[in-house]
Design a protein around this motif. Structure first.
Motif, PDB file in Angstrom:
ATOM      1  N   UNK A  62      23.274 112.178 -52.233  1.00  0.00           N
ATOM      2  CA  UNK A  62      23.155 111.220 -51.927  1.00  0.00           C
ATOM      3  C   UNK A  62      23.812 109.588 -52.483  1.00  0.00           C
ATOM      4  N   UNK A  63      24.373 109.804 -53.579  1.00  0.00           N
ATOM      5  CA  UNK A  63      24.563 109.091 -54.527  1.00  0.00           C
ATOM      6  C   UNK A  63      26.104 109.154 -54.698  1.00  0.00           C
ATOM      7  N   UNK A  64      26.755 109.836 -54.353  1.00  0.00           N
ATOM      8  CA  UNK A  64      28.164 110.210 -54.270  1.00  0.00           C
ATOM      9  C   UNK A  64      29.264 110.218 -55.217  1.00  0.00           C
ATOM     10  N   UNK A  65      30.568 110.961 -55.148  1.00  0.00           N
ATOM     11  CA  UNK A  65      31.017 112.139 -56.823  1.00  0.00           C
ATOM     12  C   UNK A  65      30.818 110.948 -57.941  1.00  0.00           C
ATOM     13  N   UNK A  66      30.992 109.880 -58.006  1.00  0.00           N
ATOM     14  CA  UNK A  66      31.070 108.673 -59.179  1.00  0.00           C
ATOM     15  C   UNK A  66      29.938 108.740 -59.228  1.00  0.00           C
ATOM     16  N   UNK A  67      28.825 108.235 -58.722  1.00  0.00           N
ATOM     17  CA  UNK A  67      27.669 108.415 -59.110  1.00  0.00           C
ATOM     18  C   UNK A  67      26.458 109.977 -60.199  1.00  0.00           C
ATOM     19  N   UNK A  68      27.073 110.265 -59.139  1.00  0.00           N
ATOM     20  CA  UNK A  68      27.065 112.242 -59.634  1.00  0.00           C
ATOM     21  C   UNK A  68      26.970 112.139 -61.227  1.00  0.00           C
ATOM     22  N   UNK A  69      29.312 111.714 -60.920  1.00  0.00           N
ATOM     23  CA  UNK A  69      29.511 112.446 -62.478  1.00  0.00           C
ATOM     24  C   UNK A  69      28.633 111.130 -63.766  1.00  0.00           C
ATOM     25  N   UNK A  70      28.781 110.126 -63.718  1.00  0.00           N
ATOM     26  CA  UNK A  70      27.969 109.179 -64.160  1.00  0.00           C
ATOM     27  C   UNK A  70      26.917 110.073 -64.533  1.00  0.00           C
ATOM     28  N   UNK A  71      26.041 110.175 -63.964  1.00  0.00           N
ATOM     29  CA  UNK A  71      25.062 110.950 -64.081  1.00  0.00           C
ATOM     30  C   UNK A  71      24.602 112.160 -65.339  1.00  0.00           C
ATOM     31  N   UNK A  72      25.762 112.733 -65.220  1.00  0.00           N
ATOM     32  CA  UNK A  72      26.443 113.704 -65.571  1.00  0.00           C
ATOM     33  C   UNK A  72      26.608 113.031 -67.429  1.00  0.00           C
ATOM     34  N   UNK A  73      27.564 112.603 -67.313  1.00  0.00           N
ATOM     35  CA  UNK A  73      27.810 111.729 -68.303  1.00  0.00           C
ATOM     36  C   UNK A  73      26.688 112.513 -69.762  1.00  0.00           C
ATOM     37  N   UNK A  74      25.891 110.823 -68.968  1.00  0.00           N
ATOM     38  CA  UNK A  74      24.483 110.531 -69.565  1.00  0.00           C
ATOM     39  C   UNK A  74      23.314 111.653 -69.992  1.00  0.00           C
ATOM     40  N   UNK A  75      22.820 112.892 -68.860  1.00  0.00           N
ATOM     41  CA  UNK A  75      22.136 113.853 -69.098  1.00  0.00           C
ATOM     42  C   UNK A  75      22.528 114.544 -70.554  1.00  0.00           C
ATOM     43  N   UNK A  76      24.335 114.834 -70.814  1.00  0.00           N
ATOM     44  CA  UNK A  76      24.609 115.569 -72.123  1.00  0.00           C
ATOM     45  C   UNK A  76      23.782 114.391 -72.966  1.00  0.00           C
ATOM     46  N   UNK A  77      23.919 113.614 -73.470  1.00  0.00           N
ATOM     47  CA  UNK A  77      23.250 113.117 -74.662  1.00  0.00           C
ATOM     48  C   UNK A  77      21.888 113.498 -75.295  1.00  0.00           C
TER      49      UNK A  77
END
Length: 428
Positions: A394-409
């Motif tokens: 749905x998002x592509x790899x780039x946006x997916x990894x950005x989502x993972x980054x913010x979920x770490x906070x």
């Protein structure tokens, strides 16, 4: 919480080089092998046989036993087999079961046997989760409190070294030999764990404090935790355990298919990606364990957690640069750098995280309480990662990894409550 085996005034060298640390090497390796078999080798096998990403990501649901193992953990806490002792007996049983379960893949084909593959994989996950219950309890019981950080760092690094078998050696062999041979060779790496159980490990000499009634067997470990921490404190601890590794867990959920989609061959992944993370992981993990002796677990969670979060950005960068049409030296260096940084971040973060969970247990209910904590920590890997393939589509790899980054906070923010920087447990 003070361990039955606590000791004081050991030198730093005595803390680092002893029999307990050697045992932690074996517990980490034999614990990591079946998990990485499921999350690294099986996805690579399915992808090489042209199974779609959504199906592969849904395959992570076979990890359900890792999230529900606390249900049967009280039985392993109180039931003693007639040989080898309470811990070593169950270690032997689960390791034999894993050996034969891994050998079961030899004659299976993803195109015709997906249901059987799913069933066998569920068996592997169940026996691996059961082995983890016993190994986690055994390790907690043999380590003095002041060695929890280093011992768990050794365990985690050996755990990650185990990933090189299904994630590196097996992939290299898959380019040369049929998959049946690959599965046979990979399964044989369960033998070191059996050697440790039979010849190296010694049964912990704990007092007989197991609950006597059926009801107490299943309720007392949980009642003790909630009464000791208080309802609010217990819920904060459990919430923190859920969130602390959520971001990096999702980021690495489909790591091997991601590398393949970026244009790297199985040989590239085996020789470069996995090995590039080996030495950074070992060195940073051992140094992190030594630092924890002086820093304490709380401060390690802060410092190591920051590195863990930032390492996710390496995946963002690699995804934005790829997929690569030609794999040259620059691409190989880029892959090695991203994997090496990820190994440092996750290795450090995991070592502190596992030590924290061990510290929060009561020695009277080690297996059950650790199973509760590690089950909760496995929820993101099982349920959230099951949707990773859909999110990537749905998002592509780039946006997916950005989502993972913010979920770490969220996990990092909870440190203010569950592990304040000002509270130093290094010497406790």
């Amino acid at each position: 919480m003070t361990n039955t085996f606590s000791k004081k005034n050991n030198s730093l060298w005595q803390d680092i080089f002893n029999r307990r640390m050697l045992i932690c090497v074996f517990t980490g390796f034999t614990s990591g092998l079946p998990l990485y078999f499921l999350i690294n080798l099986i996805p690579a096998w399915l992808r090489s046989e042209h199974i779609d990403l959504i199906t592969i990501s849904l395959f992570s649901m076979i990890g359900l036993p890792f999230t529900w193992k606390f249900i049967w953990s009280p039985l392993l806490d109180v039931a003693q087999l007639p040989w080898l002792g309470r811990r070593r007996g169950w270690m032997f049983i689960t390791q034999i079961a894993l050996l034969f379960s891994l050998l079961s893949y030899i004659n299976l084909n993803p195109e015709t046997d997906m249901r059987i593959i799913s069933g066998v994989s569920c068996m592997v996950a169940f026996f691996a989760a059961s082995q983890d219950i016993v190994l986690d309890a055994f390790r907690r019981e043999i380590l003095p409190d002041e060695e929890l950080g280093l011992g768990n760092a050794v365990h985690v690094n050996a755990y990650r070294i185990a990933s090189l078998v299904p994630g590196s050696l097996s992939l290299i062999l898959a380019d040369i030999y049929p998959w049946s041979t690959v599965f046979f060779v990979t399964a044989l790496f369960m033998l070191p764990g059996l050697f440790m159980t039979l010849f190296l490990a010694q049964e912990p000499k704990l007092p007989n404090i197991a609950p006597k009634t059926f009801e107490e067997t299943f309720t007392e470990p949980f009642n003790e935790f909630f009464s000791r921490k208080g309802m609010k404190g217990a819920l904060l601890v459990l919430t923190f355990i859920f969130f602390y590794k959520l971001g990096d867990s999702m980021a690495t959920a489909l790591a091997t298919p991601f590398y393949l989609d970026m244009g790297f061959s199985k040989e590239n992944i085996g020789l470069i990606a996995k090995n590039a993370g080996l030495w950074p992981s070992i060195i940073s993990g051992i140094l992190g364990g030594i630092w924890m002796i002086k820093l304490g677990i709380n401060r390690a969670l802060w410092l190591f957690g920051i590195v863990q979060v930032v390492s996710i950005l390496g995946f963002v960068w690699l995804a934005s640069e790829g997929p690569f049409q030609v794999i040259g030296l620059n691409q190989r260096i880029a892959l090695a750098g991203v994997i090496g940084f990820e190994a440092v971040g996750v290795g450090l973060g995991t070592a502190a995280f596992v030590a924290y969970m061990a510290r929060e247990t009561n020695p009277a209910f080690t297996a059950t309480q650790l199973a509760l904590f590690t089950s909760l920590a496995a929820v993101p890997r099982t349920f959230m990662n099951a949707g990773a393939g859909y999110l990537i589509e749905l998002m592509g790899y780039v946006n997916f990894f950005w989502l993972c980054f913010f979920l770490a906070f969220p996990g990092m923010l909870l440190l203010f409550k569950v592990a304040p920087w000002s509270k130093n447990y290094a010497a406790e």
